[in-house]
Structures are given as structure tokens and as C-alpha cells.
Motif scaffolding. Structure first.
Motif, PDB file in Angstrom:
ATOM      1  N   ILE A 148       0.823  -1.210   0.000  1.00 52.10           N
ATOM      2  CA  ILE A 148       0.000   0.000   0.000  1.00 52.10           C
ATOM      3  C   ILE A 148       0.863   1.269   0.000  1.00 52.10           C
ATOM      4  CG2 ILE A 148      -1.680   1.306   1.370  1.00 52.10           C
ATOM      5  CD1 ILE A 148      -2.809  -1.160  -0.147  1.00 52.10           C
ATOM      6  N   GLY A 149       1.933   1.282   0.808  1.00 58.43           N
ATOM      7  CA  GLY A 149       2.797   2.464   0.846  1.00 58.43           C
ATOM      8  C   GLY A 149       3.368   2.774  -0.527  1.00 58.43           C
ATOM      9  N   GLY A 150       3.801   1.720  -1.220  1.00 53.34           N
ATOM     10  CA  GLY A 150       4.344   1.887  -2.570  1.00 53.34           C
ATOM     11  C   GLY A 150       3.262   2.292  -3.552  1.00 53.34           C
ATOM     12  N   ASN A 151       2.072   1.699  -3.393  1.00 51.79           N
ATOM     13  CA  ASN A 151       0.957   2.067  -4.277  1.00 51.79           C
ATOM     14  C   ASN A 151       0.662   3.558  -4.166  1.00 51.79           C
ATOM     15  OD1 ASN A 151       0.722  -0.657  -4.673  1.00 51.79           O
ATOM     16  ND2 ASN A 151      -1.289  -0.877  -3.716  1.00 51.79           N
ATOM     17  N   ILE A 152       0.696   4.058  -2.929  1.00 52.99           N
ATOM     18  CA  ILE A 152       0.397   5.471  -2.706  1.00 52.99           C
ATOM     19  C   ILE A 152       1.523   6.337  -3.275  1.00 52.99           C
ATOM     20  CG2 ILE A 152       0.150   7.231  -0.913  1.00 52.99           C
ATOM     21  CD1 ILE A 152      -1.296   5.087   0.777  1.00 52.99           C
ATOM     22  N   SER A 153       2.750   5.920  -3.022  1.00 53.64           N
ATOM     23  CA  SER A 153       3.883   6.718  -3.473  1.00 53.64           C
ATOM     24  C   SER A 153       3.996   6.760  -4.991  1.00 53.64           C
ATOM     25  CB  SER A 153       5.182   6.169  -2.872  1.00 53.64           C
ATOM     26  OG  SER A 153       5.120   6.295  -1.471  1.00 53.64           O
ATOM     27  N   THR A 154       3.409   5.775  -5.664  1.00 53.42           N
ATOM     28  CA  THR A 154       3.446   5.786  -7.129  1.00 53.42           C
ATOM     29  C   THR A 154       2.058   6.054  -7.706  1.00 53.42           C
ATOM     30  OG1 THR A 154       3.097   3.393  -7.134  1.00 53.42           O
ATOM     31  CG2 THR A 154       5.366   4.157  -7.274  1.00 53.42           C
ATOM     32  N   ASN A 155       1.068   6.284  -6.848  1.00 52.74           N
ATOM     33  CA  ASN A 155      -0.318   6.475  -7.286  1.00 52.74           C
ATOM     34  C   ASN A 155      -0.693   5.386  -8.284  1.00 52.74           C
ATOM     35  OD1 ASN A 155      -2.871   7.549  -7.636  1.00 52.74           O
ATOM     36  ND2 ASN A 155      -2.203   9.077  -9.116  1.00 52.74           N
ATOM     37  N   ALA A 156      -0.550   4.131  -7.868  1.00 52.42           N
ATOM     38  CA  ALA A 156      -0.734   3.005  -8.775  1.00 52.42           C
ATOM     39  C   ALA A 156      -2.126   3.016  -9.417  1.00 52.42           C
ATOM     40  CB  ALA A 156      -0.530   1.700  -8.006  1.00 52.42           C
ATOM     41  N   GLY A 157      -2.181   2.604 -10.648  1.00 49.16           N
ATOM     42  CA  GLY A 157      -3.445   2.612 -11.403  1.00 49.16           C
ATOM     43  C   GLY A 157      -3.961   1.210 -11.608  1.00 49.16           C
ATOM     44  N   GLY A 158      -3.721   0.652 -12.782  1.00 53.96           N
ATOM     45  CA  GLY A 158      -4.111  -0.725 -13.030  1.00 53.96           C
ATOM     46  C   GLY A 158      -5.326  -0.854 -13.906  1.00 53.96           C
ATOM     47  N   ILE A 159      -6.055  -1.961 -13.686  1.00 59.22           N
ATOM     48  CA  ILE A 159      -7.030  -2.396 -14.692  1.00 59.22           C
ATOM     49  C   ILE A 159      -8.457  -1.935 -14.432  1.00 59.22           C
ATOM     50  CG2 ILE A 159      -5.735  -4.398 -15.478  1.00 59.22           C
ATOM     51  CD1 ILE A 159      -7.094  -6.081 -13.447  1.00 59.22           C
ATOM     52  N   ALA A 370      12.112   2.902 -38.550  1.00 57.85           N
ATOM     53  CA  ALA A 370      13.524   2.894 -38.180  1.00 57.85           C
ATOM     54  C   ALA A 370      14.042   1.479 -37.922  1.00 57.85           C
ATOM     55  CB  ALA A 370      13.729   3.761 -36.948  1.00 57.85           C
ATOM     56  N   TYR A 371      13.215   0.651 -37.304  1.00 58.59           N
ATOM     57  CA  TYR A 371      13.663  -0.699 -36.936  1.00 58.59           C
ATOM     58  C   TYR A 371      12.669  -1.747 -37.384  1.00 58.59           C
ATOM     59  CZ  TYR A 371      16.824   1.977 -34.031  1.00 58.59           C
ATOM     60  OH  TYR A 371      17.753   2.866 -33.598  1.00 58.59           O
ATOM     61  N   PRO A 372      12.653  -2.054 -38.669  1.00 55.89           N
ATOM     62  CA  PRO A 372      11.662  -3.022 -39.157  1.00 55.89           C
ATOM     63  C   PRO A 372      11.828  -4.415 -38.540  1.00 55.89           C
ATOM     64  CG  PRO A 372      13.228  -2.413 -40.898  1.00 55.89           C
ATOM     65  CD  PRO A 372      13.484  -1.505 -39.746  1.00 55.89           C
ATOM     66  N   ASP A 373      12.987  -4.694 -37.955  1.00 56.49           N
ATOM     67  CA  ASP A 373      13.190  -6.033 -37.371  1.00 56.49           C
ATOM     68  C   ASP A 373      12.689  -6.120 -35.931  1.00 56.49           C
ATOM     69  OD1 ASP A 373      15.202  -4.177 -36.825  1.00 56.49           O
ATOM     70  OD2 ASP A 373      16.641  -5.753 -36.293  1.00 56.49           O
ATOM     71  N   PHE A 374      12.226  -5.005 -35.357  1.00 56.26           N
ATOM     72  CA  PHE A 374      11.713  -5.036 -33.985  1.00 56.26           C
ATOM     73  C   PHE A 374      10.238  -5.444 -33.968  1.00 56.26           C
ATOM     74  CE2 PHE A 374      14.729  -1.753 -31.814  1.00 56.26           C
ATOM     75  CZ  PHE A 374      15.789  -2.581 -32.117  1.00 56.26           C
ATOM     76  N   GLU A 375       9.898  -6.302 -33.018  1.00 51.09           N
ATOM     77  CA  GLU A 375       8.485  -6.647 -32.825  1.00 51.09           C
ATOM     78  C   GLU A 375       7.886  -5.684 -31.792  1.00 51.09           C
ATOM     79  OE1 GLU A 375       7.374 -11.187 -33.559  1.00 51.09           O
ATOM     80  OE2 GLU A 375       8.668 -10.929 -31.827  1.00 51.09           O
ATOM     81  N   ILE A 376       6.722  -5.174 -32.097  1.00 51.06           N
ATOM     82  CA  ILE A 376       6.058  -4.256 -31.163  1.00 51.06           C
ATOM     83  C   ILE A 376       4.812  -4.922 -30.585  1.00 51.06           C
ATOM     84  CG2 ILE A 376       4.956  -2.026 -30.863  1.00 51.06           C
ATOM     85  CD1 ILE A 376       6.499  -1.015 -33.220  1.00 51.06           C
ATOM     86  N   VAL A 377       4.765  -4.965 -29.269  1.00 50.51           N
ATOM     87  CA  VAL A 377       3.582  -5.503 -28.591  1.00 50.51           C
ATOM     88  C   VAL A 377       2.849  -4.344 -27.920  1.00 50.51           C
ATOM     89  CG1 VAL A 377       2.789  -6.966 -26.702  1.00 50.51           C
ATOM     90  CG2 VAL A 377       4.601  -7.787 -28.214  1.00 50.51           C
ATOM     91  N   TRP A 378       1.614  -4.164 -28.312  1.00 49.71           N
ATOM     92  CA  TRP A 378       0.794  -3.100 -27.722  1.00 49.71           C
ATOM     93  C   TRP A 378      -0.230  -3.694 -26.784  1.00 49.71           C
ATOM     94  CZ3 TRP A 378       1.716   1.926 -28.138  1.00 49.71           C
ATOM     95  CH2 TRP A 378       2.331   2.451 -29.283  1.00 49.71           C
ATOM     96  N   PHE A 379      -0.387  -3.078 -25.640  1.00 47.94           N
ATOM     97  CA  PHE A 379      -1.534  -3.400 -24.795  1.00 47.94           C
ATOM     98  C   PHE A 379      -1.763  -2.223 -23.857  1.00 47.94           C
ATOM     99  CE2 PHE A 379       0.691  -4.405 -20.824  1.00 47.94           C
ATOM    100  CZ  PHE A 379       1.955  -4.772 -21.266  1.00 47.94           C
ATOM    101  N   GLY A 380      -2.862  -2.244 -23.152  1.00 50.36           N
ATOM    102  CA  GLY A 380      -3.064  -1.143 -22.223  1.00 50.36           C
ATOM    103  C   GLY A 380      -4.503  -0.952 -21.820  1.00 50.36           C
ATOM    104  N   HIS A 381      -4.668   0.134 -21.059  1.00 50.51           N
ATOM    105  CA  HIS A 381      -5.968   0.413 -20.431  1.00 50.51           C
ATOM    106  C   HIS A 381      -6.680   1.459 -21.261  1.00 50.51           C
ATOM    107  CE1 HIS A 381      -3.596  -1.428 -17.333  1.00 50.51           C
ATOM    108  NE2 HIS A 381      -2.786  -0.407 -17.324  1.00 50.51           N
TER     109      HIS A 381
END
Lengths: 471, 249
Positions: A148-159, A370-381
């Protein structure tokens, strides 16, 4: 700031610390230093001078007073699940680990609030709430370790942010040990308190630079009834946003997440999970809503039909049981863990919700170009405008070269973020990792005001120095 | 080949159940209900048989009040062709369910009946076996693999100490174990199509069955709470406690 740090504590200092916290609670072996001095980022090598494990608020105050006298930098440490190196002791700081302040007390059913030590694990609070027939709604993949202390200090978000907000929205009051070792009792659980500045809000998300959060009064919510999960396949990002708009207009969504086909492929392959449906689509939207009556389900179906007719959705599934809802959630929640083996370069960026599709397309075209050989994974809220950009390291590319190239990527990405008026850190904080990029989101004047605020709380500059910005 | 699958409406297996305050029963008020996981596996197996061209029609049947139509619709969304609800009130015991299912078997003449090995509420593990006896059909229980070959079905059974394969002449009964398959998700388009599928409602009398109860539930109480553990200071203390207090070594 090297004068604030030492590689080894003098025997006298060790003895003074032991006198405060007890003999076994000052640790200086290599394993403890590596464990307590780091977080989930693997960029900086943890190198604290020692670790102390105080067992009470008074002990934290005494340790901080001692550190202030000795001009010794301290780093507060919670569940160590941070992703921006905000809690990494990397240059001889003293780590104050809050693990032992882990009691839950003073549950108040009328206020629906409960007092938590900083070291209470998120899941511990979630379980406690459940036992009382209530619900702690801030939830994320690391809830089993984060505190909880860390959650507050980082204002944790999530899903569940779209429905329940961030950690900030659930802190009714908190106690802070400042850089001088004084104890502040901020807001004391009040619902209405317009008597001056709300210092509590400054502390939330300050990443331990203003002081150490030692205790908090957390609010609890009514538990959701019968959560139902939908996973919908969409042809493109613009369609994901159409789906969001259509559903949000008519229903109270608990969550609206998205992930790309590549993310799904990796999760299915490595976690042994089942694809939601056979036909692959560009993107997937995961929605959760509360089914209060049959009508909610019918509405969800009706909206689905509408989305299919409009061509925004190609296929979809809906959970028929709690077990299925949990399995569908795993498709999204297991992504981070799954892609960890490609030592991904992670970005946690946000913009306003409606700008997301254009923003995403622009970032992708820059990186791909710039980097056609890089794989990009997108996800998020996506429901709150927060997307996680993950670039996977090609197996053949050495780690150092990959990181150097990603450094360039960062600059381009953050320039786009700036143009869109977005944030370089939506929910992970700044720590050490994003410090050099803070100016893409915050003006020089803003950062200067932050410095002045820090000096007011921590005149000696011993509280987690070097995080967010340099003094 | 016609396949009959039975589905039961039970408390969702992720829900922590509570006993009613008066100890008369499990508290089902506002509790999430779902298809019994073993029945879900039975439906999945039937659908796979149909996809493989072995089964021609799948009928999903459930015994219960109107609410159980929800579980029949789930089975229809997963791929069953039509549904049958046998309307009953309150709890029915395995023998009654077996008799009712026998009535459906006589009416529909399926070549294969697939049931869950047990339901997670009563944990009786009786219905499939009783139906076998009543309908005079061979049974392959606790199935982890089902292969139809002409007028026979081979069933690999999960038995104590290993696997046993039996070959049954059709028509036959199969009850499913956990490892038989992993059920798919119900797709939204299929859920909508399922609403239009045929669902017949029968009374026990339609099937010539009179409901009589042989069982009385006396009391439901929660399991005893576990004692809190303790932390030992040293290995020596642990060994001492294991030896002298727990007496396990």
C-alpha cells in the motif's frame, strides 16, 4: 550527491541503527542488498549501503532523524514491483524497507475505511475487504507483491481505473515521515476538508521524494455484482475506440483494455491459454461490466450486434462463469510476464482517450520505419488513454545495442507524446528511468516548483534523491 | 448419430459458498450460477464429435426450474442443436434425474449419452451409473478419451493407479473426467443464434416419472476452521515439533 552515500556503513552507524530497529533488522549481506535495493526494472544494479527493517512508525522517524544528522540518503522500499526504478538504491543509499508495517486495523463499517500499515500487501487489503463484504478496487498484475505504501507513493493505477480511478481516489488519509523525521497526519480520513492545501495529494505519487508514507486510511467500495467479461476482435485501432464509445455511452464499464494480435499470440503460446476465438484480428478489446440483471446482458448483446453491423467487431466471446472471466482476463494480464523473456523496452504513455488511435499509428510508423526487425507488442488500459508500448529484443541482437537503439526510440516516442500533450509516464512513475524525459510532459516552471516543494518537505535532500528530477 | 448431453445448473465453482445461518442448506441467494464444469466438458466432447462428422445431432437436456434454461442456452451456444428442459421444483436426487433422463433416452433414442462424472454441488457421482442400469446401456465412466468406431465406442478411463480402456457397444453412456478436453468459449454470434434454437419443456409426467424423494438433508455446516500456524525459530525446533507434537517423524 555522492556525499550523501557510502558503500559501507561505519560500525558506529550500524550500532546506532541496531539500537533503533534491533540487531537482526539491519542487513548488509549482498543478497539482502540486492533484494531490498531493487525493483522490477533490471536496468540499474542495486547498491545500497545497508537495509533497515523498522517495526513501527517511531522507528522509521528515528532512522530518518539519524540519516538526516549523518547526511545519509535513504530510499523507501515497498513491494519492489516498480517499473521505473523509483525504489532502486543504486549509489550507496540506506534502504528503509516497510515490510514489517503490515497490520490492518481500525476497520470502520460506517465510513467503509480501514487503517493499513505501509507494508500491507495489496492483495492482503483486497482479501480483508472481501471478508467484510466490501471491495478494494485498485487492482493490477503485481497485487500479490506490491504494498500500500508503494501504491500510494506511485499512485498506482491498473485495470479498473476507468471505473474506480487510481490509488489516489481511495486514500482517505495518510501519515508521512518527512525528511526531518517529523510525522505528518494528513487529512485524517475526512471526506470534506477544505481547510487549506491538501498536502496528502502532494505526497501521493511523489515516489518517496517528500518523505516516507508509513500508514494510510484506505476507503473500500461496494463489491461488484457478477462481473462479466467480453473479448471482442476488431480490425483496427479506430474500431477499438468506436467500441469503447458505444459501450461507454450505454453501460458502466468496470474495465476496457486492449491488446494486439502479437500480444495474444505470445500469451497463448507461452501460457498455454486458449484463444478466445479462432479467427485472428488486428486488435482485441476486453470489457468488463457488472451484470445486475438480465437487461444488462441483453444490452451488451445488442451493442455487440451493432458493432458487428458497423464492421467494428469481427468476432467476440463472453464469459459464462467466473472461471471463464478469469481465463479471459489472463489473456491481458499475463502479457507482461510472457514478454519478459524478450527483455522488452517498455513505455507507459498516455494521451487523452480520443487521440489514442492517431497517436498509436504515429508511434508505430516511426518505430517500424527505423527498426523493421523489432516486434512491437501493444496493450493497455485504453479506456483511460493509457497504452503500454513494448518493443521486443530480437534474439540475435546484443542487449547493450538493443538498449542503445531503444534510447533513440524513446526520444522519438516522447516527441510524439509531447505533440499530443500526453504523459511520458501514465502510471509507472518517473523514478530514474524516465527522469531525462520528464521535460517532454512537464514545463521547466512546473519542475522548478516541484523542486521547491521537495525542499520544503526535505531540506537536507536525503529522501530518495535523484528520483523524478535532480535538485 | 444422435448424442444426448446432460447439463446441470450449479453454483459457479469460483464462488465461495456459505451455509445458511439456520444450517438448513447452502445459501444460494444472489450467488453466481453456471454450468457444472464436468457437464461443460460433456458438451464440448459432443460438439467435437459433431465437428469430426461422427455425431449428426446434439440434444442438451437439463433437469430443474426455469432458471436452468440459461445453462441449456449455453450448451446451445457451444454447439448443441436443440434443448430439452424437464421442469422440476427444488432439489432432485440422482435416482430421480436418472429416471427422467431414461425417459428422454426412450423418446430420443440417442446412440451416445454424455454426462459429467459428477456435479460439483452434490458430488454424488451416481447419475450416469444409475442411468446405465435403468436404460440397460454399457457405461464408460471417468473418461479422458472417447473414440467412436462404427457401432462401438472406446473409452479411456481414469482409474486409481492409471488408465483403463473399455470398448462399449452403442448405444452407450460416457461420463467425463477433467482431462477429456478443454471447453471452448461461447462466441457472441453463437449465443445469439442459440436464442433461436428449439427448446422443449417436459414435465416429469410427460416422461412417465413420478418424483419421490428418498433422501432428507439434515444439516449443512461449514468445515472446521483451520488453526493458525506458528513460526519456528530454528531447524532444530522444527524437527522437535514434527517429532514430539505432530508425531509425523
Amino acid at each position: 550527491m555522492s556525499e550523501l552515500a557510502v558503500s559501507e556503513l561505519s560500525p558506529e552507524l550500524v550500532a546506532s541503527l541496531e539500537a533503533i530497529v534491533g540487531k537482526d533488522r539491519v542487513l548488509s549481506d549482498a543478497d539482502s542488498k540486492a533484494h531490498y535495493g531493487g525493483d522490477w526494472t533490471r536496468v540499474y544494479r542495486p547498491a545500497p549501503c545497508a537495509v533497515v527493517l523498522p517495526g513501527s512508525i517511531e522507528q522509521v522517524q528515528e532512522v530518518v532523524r539519524l540519516a538526516a544528522r549523518e547526511n545519509l540518503a535513504v530510499v523507501p522500499s515497498g513491494g519492489r514491483t516498480g517499473l521505473s526504478a523509483g525504489a532502486v538504491a543504486y549509489r550507496g543509499e540506506l534502504v528503509i524497507a516497510l515490510d514489517r508495517l503490515n497490520s490492518i486495523s481500525d476497520f470502520n463499517p460506517v465510513e467503509r475505511s480501514v487503517r493499513c500499515g505501509a507494508g500491507v500487501i495489496t492483495e492482503q487489503l483486497q482479501n480483508f475487504a472481501q471478508e467484510q463484504g466490501l471491495f478494494y478496487p485498485v487492482d493490477f498484475a503485481s497485487a500479490g507483491s506490491s504494498q500500500i505504501g508503494g501504491n500510494i507513493s506511485t499512485n498506482a493505477g491498473g485495470i479498473k481505473v476507468i471505473r474506480h480511478g487510481m490509488t489516489r481516489d481511495w486514500v482517505a488519509g495518510l501519515k508521512l515521515v518527512t525528511g526531518t523525521g517529523e510525522l505528518l497526519d494528513l487529512n485524517r480520513g475526512l471526506m470534506k476538508n477544505n481547510a487549506g492545501y491538501d498536502l496528502r495529494q502532494l505526497v501521493i505519487g511523489a515516489e518517496g521524494t517528500l518523505g516516507i508514507v508509513v500508514e494510510a486510511t484506505m476507503r473500500l467500495a461496494r463489491p461488484p455484482q457478477d462481473p462479466v467479461v467480453l473479448v471482442l476482435g476488431t480490425p483496427d485501432m479506430a474500431s477499438v475506440m468506436e467500441v469503447l464509445e458505444v459501450y461507454q455511452k450505454r453501460m458502466d464499464l468496470q474495465a476496457f483494455e486492449f491488446f494486439s494480435e502479437l500480444a495474444l499470440q505470445k500469451v497463448v503460446e507461452h501460457q498455454g491459454l486458449q484463444r478466445p476465438f479462432e479467427s485472428p484480428t488486428e486488435f482485441y478489446a476486453l470489457l468488463e461490466f457488472e451484470q445486475r440483471s438480465e437487461a444488462d446482458m441483453e444490452l451488451a448483446m445488442e451493442l455487440f450486434e451493432h458493432c458487428v453491423e458497423q464492421g467494428w467487431v469481427i468476432d467476440g466471446v463472453i464469459s459464462q462463469s467466473v472461471a471463464q472471466a478469469e481465463s479471459l482476463w489472463r489473456l491481458r494480464e499475463d502479457i507482461s510476464e510472457t514478454i519478459a523473456r524478450w527483455t522488452p523496452y517498455k513505455n507507459d504513455i498516455s494521451t487523452t482517450v480520443s487521440k489514442v488511435p492517431a497517436f498509436l499509428a504515429e508511434v508505430e510508423s516511426v518505430v517500424n520505419g527505423a527498426y523493421p526487425d523489432f516486434e512491437i507488442v501493444w496493450f493497455g488500459h485504453i479506456g483511460d488513454g493509457n497504452v503500454h508500448l513494448n518493443v521486443l529484443k530480437p534474439d540475435a541482437l546484443p542487449k547493450a545495442e538493443f538498449q542503445q537503439r531503444c534510447g533513440e526510440v524513446s526520444r522519438w516516442v516522447f516527441e510524439i507524446v509531447q505533440r499530443y500533450g500526453g504523459s511520458v509516464s501514465a502510471e509507472h512513475g518517473v523514478g530514474l528511468l524516465k527522469k531525462d524525459y520528464l521535460h517532454y510532459s512537464r514545463s521547466a516552471l512546473e519542475v522548478d516548483l516541484m523542486r521547491q516543494i521537495k525542499r520544503a518537505f526535505d531540506p537536507a535532500g536525503i529522501m530518495n534523491p535523484g528520483k523524478i528530477f535532480d535538485l | 448419430m444422435k448424442v444426448l448431453v446432460a447439463v446441470k445448473r450449479v453454483v459457479d465453482h469460483n464462488v465461495k459458498v456459505r451455509a445458511k445461518a439456520d444450517g438448513s442448506d447452502v445459501d444460494l441467494n444472489n450467488v453466481k450460477m453456471a454450468i457444472n464444469p464436468f457437464c461443460e466438458i460433456a458438451v464440448e466432447e459432443a460438439v467435437r464429435l459433431k465437428e469430426a462428422g461422427v455425431a449428426s445431432e446434439i440434444i442438451a437436456v437439463s433437469v430443474g426450474d426455469k432458471a436452468c434454461q440459461e445453462q441449456i442456452r449455453t450448451a446451445l451456444a457451444l454447439g448443441a442443436d436443440r434443448g430439452i428442459q424437464i421442469e422440476t421444483e427444488g432439489a432432485v436426487e440422482p435416482l430421480v434425474v436418472a429416471k427422467l433422463l431414461k425417459g428422454v433416452v426412450e423418446k430420443e433414442q440417442p446412440q451416445l449419452v454424455i454426462l459429467g462424472k459428477q456435479s460439483i454441488d452434490g458430488d454424488n457421482n451416481q447419475t450416469g451409473q444409475m442411468l446405465g442400469a435403468l436404460a440397460n446401456m454399457g457405461q464408460g465412466t471417468f473418461a479422458s478419451e472417447v473414440k467412436v468406431d462404427g457401432d462401438h465406442v472406446s473409452v479411456t478411463r481414469e482409474v486409481d493407479g492409471g488408465l483403463q480402456t473399455v470398448k462399449l457397444k452403442l448405444p452407450a453412456i460416457v461420463t467425463t473426467d477433467l482431462r477429456l478436453n478443454e471447453p471452448r468459449y461461447a462466441s457472441l454470434p453463437n449465443i445469439m443464434k442459440a436464442k433461436k434454437k428449439q427448446l422443449d419443456v417436459y414435465t416429469p409426467a410427460d416422461l412417465g416419472v413420478e418424483i419421490t424423494s428418498h433422501l432428507t438433508q439434515l444439516r449443512v455446516e461449514p468445515p472446521a476452521e483451520r488453526q493458525a500456524g506458528i513460526k519456528v525459530e530454528s531447524v532444530a525446533q522444527l524437527v522437535d515439533k514434527l517429532k514430539n507434537e505432530a508425531k509425523v517423524i
